[in-house]
Structures are given as structure tokens and as C-alpha cells.
Write a protein that holds these residues in place. Sequence first.
Motif, PDB file in Angstrom:
ATOM      1  N   CYS A  15       7.565  -7.813  -8.098  1.00  0.00           N
ATOM      2  CA  CYS A  15       7.907  -6.962  -9.250  1.00  0.00           C
ATOM      3  C   CYS A  15       6.749  -6.023  -9.574  1.00  0.00           C
ATOM      4  O   CYS A  15       6.930  -4.820  -9.759  1.00  0.00           O
ATOM      5  N   ILE A  16       5.536  -6.587  -9.620  1.00  0.00           N
ATOM      6  CA  ILE A  16       4.362  -5.779  -9.969  1.00  0.00           C
ATOM      7  C   ILE A  16       4.137  -4.669  -8.957  1.00  0.00           C
ATOM      8  O   ILE A  16       3.782  -3.552  -9.295  1.00  0.00           O
ATOM      9  N   PHE A  17       4.376  -4.992  -7.677  1.00  0.00           N
ATOM     10  CA  PHE A  17       4.079  -4.007  -6.644  1.00  0.00           C
ATOM     11  C   PHE A  17       5.162  -2.952  -6.474  1.00  0.00           C
ATOM     12  O   PHE A  17       4.882  -1.869  -5.999  1.00  0.00           O
ATOM     13  N   THR A  18       6.400  -3.272  -6.818  1.00  0.00           N
ATOM     14  CA  THR A  18       7.438  -2.268  -6.564  1.00  0.00           C
ATOM     15  C   THR A  18       7.912  -1.554  -7.834  1.00  0.00           C
ATOM     16  O   THR A  18       8.123  -0.349  -7.801  1.00  0.00           O
ATOM     17  N   LEU A  19       8.072  -2.280  -8.942  1.00  0.00           N
ATOM     18  CA  LEU A  19       8.659  -1.628 -10.123  1.00  0.00           C
ATOM     19  C   LEU A  19       7.805  -0.506 -10.710  1.00  0.00           C
ATOM     20  O   LEU A  19       8.285   0.617 -10.831  1.00  0.00           O
ATOM     21  N   PRO A  20       6.522  -0.775 -11.082  1.00  0.00           N
ATOM     22  CA  PRO A  20       5.752   0.324 -11.682  1.00  0.00           C
ATOM     23  C   PRO A  20       5.603   1.550 -10.765  1.00  0.00           C
ATOM     24  O   PRO A  20       5.857   2.673 -11.215  1.00  0.00           O
ATOM     25  N   PRO A  21       5.268   1.363  -9.473  1.00  0.00           N
ATOM     26  CA  PRO A  21       5.197   2.571  -8.642  1.00  0.00           C
ATOM     27  C   PRO A  21       6.536   3.286  -8.529  1.00  0.00           C
ATOM     28  O   PRO A  21       6.589   4.510  -8.519  1.00  0.00           O
ATOM     29  N   PHE A  22       7.616   2.509  -8.477  1.00  0.00           N
ATOM     30  CA  PHE A  22       8.937   3.130  -8.385  1.00  0.00           C
ATOM     31  C   PHE A  22       9.225   3.964  -9.627  1.00  0.00           C
ATOM     32  O   PHE A  22       9.654   5.117  -9.543  1.00  0.00           O
ATOM     33  N   THR A  62       0.841  -1.198   0.000  1.00  0.00           N
ATOM     34  CA  THR A  62       0.000   0.000   0.000  1.00  0.00           C
ATOM     35  C   THR A  62       0.878   1.251   0.000  1.00  0.00           C
ATOM     36  O   THR A  62       0.618   2.210  -0.719  1.00  0.00           O
ATOM     37  N   GLU A  63       1.935   1.213   0.787  1.00  0.00           N
ATOM     38  CA  GLU A  63       2.828   2.373   0.855  1.00  0.00           C
ATOM     39  C   GLU A  63       3.480   2.648  -0.505  1.00  0.00           C
ATOM     40  O   GLU A  63       3.614   3.798  -0.907  1.00  0.00           O
ATOM     41  N   CYS A  64       3.869   1.581  -1.202  1.00  0.00           N
ATOM     42  CA  CYS A  64       4.443   1.757  -2.546  1.00  0.00           C
ATOM     43  C   CYS A  64       3.480   2.526  -3.441  1.00  0.00           C
ATOM     44  O   CYS A  64       3.857   3.476  -4.131  1.00  0.00           O
ATOM     45  N   PHE A  65       2.211   2.101  -3.443  1.00  0.00           N
ATOM     46  CA  PHE A  65       1.223   2.752  -4.306  1.00  0.00           C
ATOM     47  C   PHE A  65       0.936   4.178  -3.853  1.00  0.00           C
ATOM     48  O   PHE A  65       0.803   5.085  -4.670  1.00  0.00           O
ATOM     49  N   LEU A  66       0.838   4.353  -2.549  1.00  0.00           N
ATOM     50  CA  LEU A  66       0.507   5.675  -2.018  1.00  0.00           C
ATOM     51  C   LEU A  66       1.623   6.674  -2.340  1.00  0.00           C
ATOM     52  O   LEU A  66       1.360   7.808  -2.753  1.00  0.00           O
ATOM     53  N   LEU A  67       2.882   6.247  -2.184  1.00  0.00           N
ATOM     54  CA  LEU A  67       3.994   7.141  -2.484  1.00  0.00           C
ATOM     55  C   LEU A  67       3.984   7.532  -3.954  1.00  0.00           C
ATOM     56  O   LEU A  67       4.258   8.683  -4.308  1.00  0.00           O
TER      57      LEU A  67
END
Length: 315
Positions: free
Chosen positions: A206-213, A113-118
Motif C-alpha cells: 500500500c505504501i509503495f503503490t498508493l501514494p505514488p499512484f 523503485t519504478e513506482c517512485f520514479l514514475l
Amino acid sequence: MEDKLWENQTVVKEFILLGFGDIPTLRGLLFLVILMIYIATMAGNILIVALVVVDQHLHTPMYYFLGNLSCLETCYSSTILPRILASFVTGDRSISFTGCFLQMYFFGSLAATECFLLSAMSYDRYLAICKPLHYATIMKNGDCLQLVVGSWISGFLGNTILFPLLQLTFCGPNEIDHFFCDFNPLLKLACSDTHKIIILAFMISCIFTLPPFLLTVTSYVYIIATILKIPSSVGRQKAFSTCSSHLIVGTIFYGTLMIVYMLPDTQTLRDWNKVFSAFYTVLTPMVNPLIYSLRNKEVKQALRKIQEKIIPVKF
Ligand SMILES: *[C@@H]1O[C@H](CO)[C@@H](O)[C@H](O)[C@H]1NC(C)=O
């Protein structure tokens, strides 16, 4: 054949979290440091949630995001730090399998959630700074709500892929060399086949960290490029320092998450695992309120108003 071998072994129902090792002389100091960190994290984040809820001036998308981030971070550090503190006090480092699983699930969901929120926050800043004329039409309060709710739901739904872990068998050893129940150290102790789960978890991380990053970095690169065109050098410097600190904290958060969950599991990385984990579990929740909120003019004003109500002195 292998099944036969396991039949005779006892099934592990409880794990020992080795934490930071057991050095009696350091125990008191470590306890104090972690306690201070936990208090600072909770105080900073709760203060921001309270300000955003109470102060009318902070009822805008940017502060809704910050309020939600702070709310998330109080939960986030509470999944890890209180248990460590308790084990310092009681000396009991064991954790049940269910407890271990719950800790992993909630921690994983909140981290996602934090990844997406950031990244939603960086996109919001991108719109505000690079498309100021369209900002109000693009980011209405309703859209902000959708992004926030979407982040929470996908974080928690995405981590349901951890549920098959409940079916794993553990037959000892039962010592987890980490300070919380984390995916890789726990999986290493399983004696059932973990291949599929590992691949699935890799894909999900990968899905949760790469695109938001990538979205976050792109937004801030555009923002910094726009700022560099500001004619006044004082204004430029101020805006630049804010954005660069967001970018640095964001990169540390995403970067250490990726190192721990996406890179292959080698011995060198394993030795550093606890250090990297401390960055995204302990450091970011503590510094985020300082970096994102407490430096803002509006937040400072809201704080001053409250302080003047409570202690009627001007500093
Ligand atoms: C979280 O975001 C929602 C939607 O924008 C907002 O209504 C709510 O007040 C926020 N919560 C906090 C604690 O800031």
C-alpha cells in the motif's frame, strides 16, 4: 502437534515454475514472441540511456529521469525474461529456493523503485507545465539527483521486509503456478505460519503503490487541466495526447500492480494473475521508451544526429 506432522516431511529446496503451461505445439512460438519482446525492451531502453549519457542537449532533469527509468527497466525485465527463455531452451523449469528468493527480492525492489520514479517524473512534468516560471528554481539538477537516489534506496530498502521469507519452511508441493517467483504464489506453498508476513507485505505494498499512484494521477490531472486552457487547438491536441498516453501507461502499471498485490486473493483473481502480471512485468518496460522518450522532439533530434554520423544519408 503440527510441528510433529511436518517433521516427517521432506523440506523443499527447489521449486518448479509452471510458467505458461506446457503446450508443446506453442512452445516454439512462445519462445520467439518472448525473445522478440526481450530484445525490443533491451534495445529501446539501452538506446535511451546511451542518448541521455552522450547528448549534451539531453542533460536536463526530465531526461535524467527518463534515462534512469530506462536503466531501471533493462534490469527489471532482465530479472524475469531471460530465465523464462532459458527454461524454454533447456526444458528445465526448476529454480532453487535461493534463486527464487533473489528473483522476488530484485523484482520487488525494482518495481517499487519504478513506482517512485514514475511519480517523480509526473511531478517534474507538473512543475514544468503548470509552474513554468518557478520550474528552474524548484527542480535543480541536485533535487533531481535526490529524487532519483531516493527512489532507488527506498525501493531496495522497503523490500528488505521480504527477508523473513528466508526462514519459511516449505514441505511440498513445490510447483509454483506462475512465470516468475512471485510473493503470493510462493507464500501459498509455505507450511510455516505466514500470517504476519502477509499483513506486513500488504502494508508495504500500500505504501509503495498508493501514494505514488495518487501523486501521478493528481499531477497529470493538473497538467491536462492546464493544457485545455492553451488557446491554439493544434498545440493543445499535441500536448494532450502526450499526457494522456503517460496517464494511460501509468494507470495500467499501477492498476495491475494493485490488483495483484492489494486485492484479496480470490479464485477469479488468481486465474487472471498471470495476465495482470504480464502487464507490469512485460508490457510496461517494452512500451515505456516509446511512450515517454522516443516521441520527444529532443530525443528524435539526438537520434537523427547519431544516425547521420553513422549512415550519412538524410531520410
Ligand atoms: C540518473 O539520474 C542522475 C541524477 O539526476 C543523473 O546524474 C544520471 O545521469 C541519470 N542516469 C541516466 C542513465 O540517465
